[in-house]
Design a protein around this motif. Sequence first.
Motif: not given
Length: 611
Positions: A485-488, A261-271, A202-206
């Motif tokens: 970037t996104v994870g931090d 966008r796909k790499r952002v999806a990877l970040t969400i999956a890792l979380f 939710l936070l990442v896509w917002i």
Amino acid sequence: MSALLCRQGGICAFTVVTGGAARLVFGYDSYGNTCGQRNEQIEGVLLSGLDQTDKKFVFFLDPCNIDIVQRKIKSMALCVTQCPDEELRTYGDLKRFAMINDTELCSYELAGHLYPGHPERFTKCPKLPVKPLPVFNRCTPVDISCYAKFAEAVVTFVSDNSLLHRLIAGVAASKEIIIGLCVLALVLSMLLMVIIRYISALLVWILTALVCSFSLALLPASLRVFFSPLSFLLAPLFPVSLPPSFPPSQVILLLLMLFMRKRVALTIALFRVAGNVFIHLPLLVLQPFLTFLSLFIFWVYWVLVLLFLGTSGNPVQNEETGLIEFRLTGGLQYLTWYHALGLVWISEFILACQQMTIAGAVVTYYFTRDKGRLPVTPILSSVLRLARYHLGTVAKGSFIITLVKIPRLILMYIHNQLKGKENACARCMVKACICCLWCLEKCLNYLNQNAYAATAINSTSFCTSARDAFVILVENALRVAAINTVGDFVLFLGKILIVTSTAFAGVLALNYQRDYTEWVLPLIIVCLFAFLVAHCFLSVFEIVVDVLFLCFAIDTKYNDGTPGKEFYMDKALMVSRWVFAACARGIFPCAIGAPRGDYGSERSLCSFPEV
């Protein structure tokens, strides 16, 4: 590292053997006699070598005579049997106390019955009135004016003493609430490490939606300005301006968001997988406590040895006061600097041990296909592997960080000492060097953390693991950029969430309708503690995410999901379609066929056939 630890222990033993520890604990007089024990004669000092077995307290004739620069009391010190338990206002009172308690409050050569009329009583007797309080074998003055110089900065900052008193009183009155709110921050931090996997998407896509909306909103205006005829009129005046065909920054940002966008999806999956790790390995949440406890114990030991060093060395007579002081001379004076080096290196070593322990436990989790067959105590197993095989790796990594941190600290010290004296060019150069060293330290910290993970996977040396980790990170540079970037940013939002939640609860609990001096300072203390706790816990979460990514990168490099090369990753990572895309093929150095990386999995990563 073993040599450093032995030398650190040798410094402590030196201070104990040479009497520095005893002089700090029991105190010593101005003639070099340690209170509470027999003493040896010091050559050239008449009143040294006295038997002070019964005199266990240090008494200062003028305790308010303080040298702030040298951080010393310049008064004559004596060993006495006890501190006065009542206020002594006259020399007659000093005589009566000396005769009754058989102890001198004036210099040793003056007899107690001669105090009232002795011609040297003004220089060799205490400054009246006398009313000390025994604290750590010292007769400490209760007159608050003696500490005025030390409190000068505070008094200058808080010009109204009543305000300072109200602030302190507010903290004292709210101590139970402060403790409760600190516990709340602790619980919220531990809880967030588990639930962040549900809110990370939710936070990442917002965040992504906000960035895209902002770019799209500014895009029409940017295009109008960019292609305006005015830009062609101004072009001769600004020959370095960009050509009209160059796309505006908003377009670049939109394309970058689309591309990542796909790499952002990877970040969400890792979380999400990191949240599963904490569910299967709940004891990971105790790592910040254990690390803090280890650091605290070491820091207490380090400060004690530093104080011991301050009272060690050879007796030297102060030319200004004529009193005996103990100083390190010759090569021994560099012991303090070596002790400071040990502070930085061992502190980094303890932090590196935490990273190595977490990496070992996470690697065990990742490369175990059946999570129900995880070892009973994977964290303890990781600690044992660290102690048996990888202490050298951790010591080398922490030493590299120390080599960068020490020059940066020295430059910061020089910059503070020369503040206002150096020219603008020198100040800019020093600041630039400090900034460069800080950036280098952060990069090495990140590389070291991944090197520890590579060591946990392949049991290779530090240099080999650092090289392998660097190759993997370079091959996945875009993924690393997205995760960092996104994870931090998500972790930063988590810290803000904990601090704001604790602050809101604090405002309600502290009753903000009262005078602000009664609740503002307690609330600030609580917020600072909440941020510190959130940072410690979410740093552990960040380490887990980074280790998972390295495992994921190696997994996708050597496996493609075909029979015999099945993925080890969780379903949360496997559902992403792009995971199955062909990865850049390369060799992750490992002793092929050697089951060195067996962490309870059905088959070690190192047992894969060579690519």
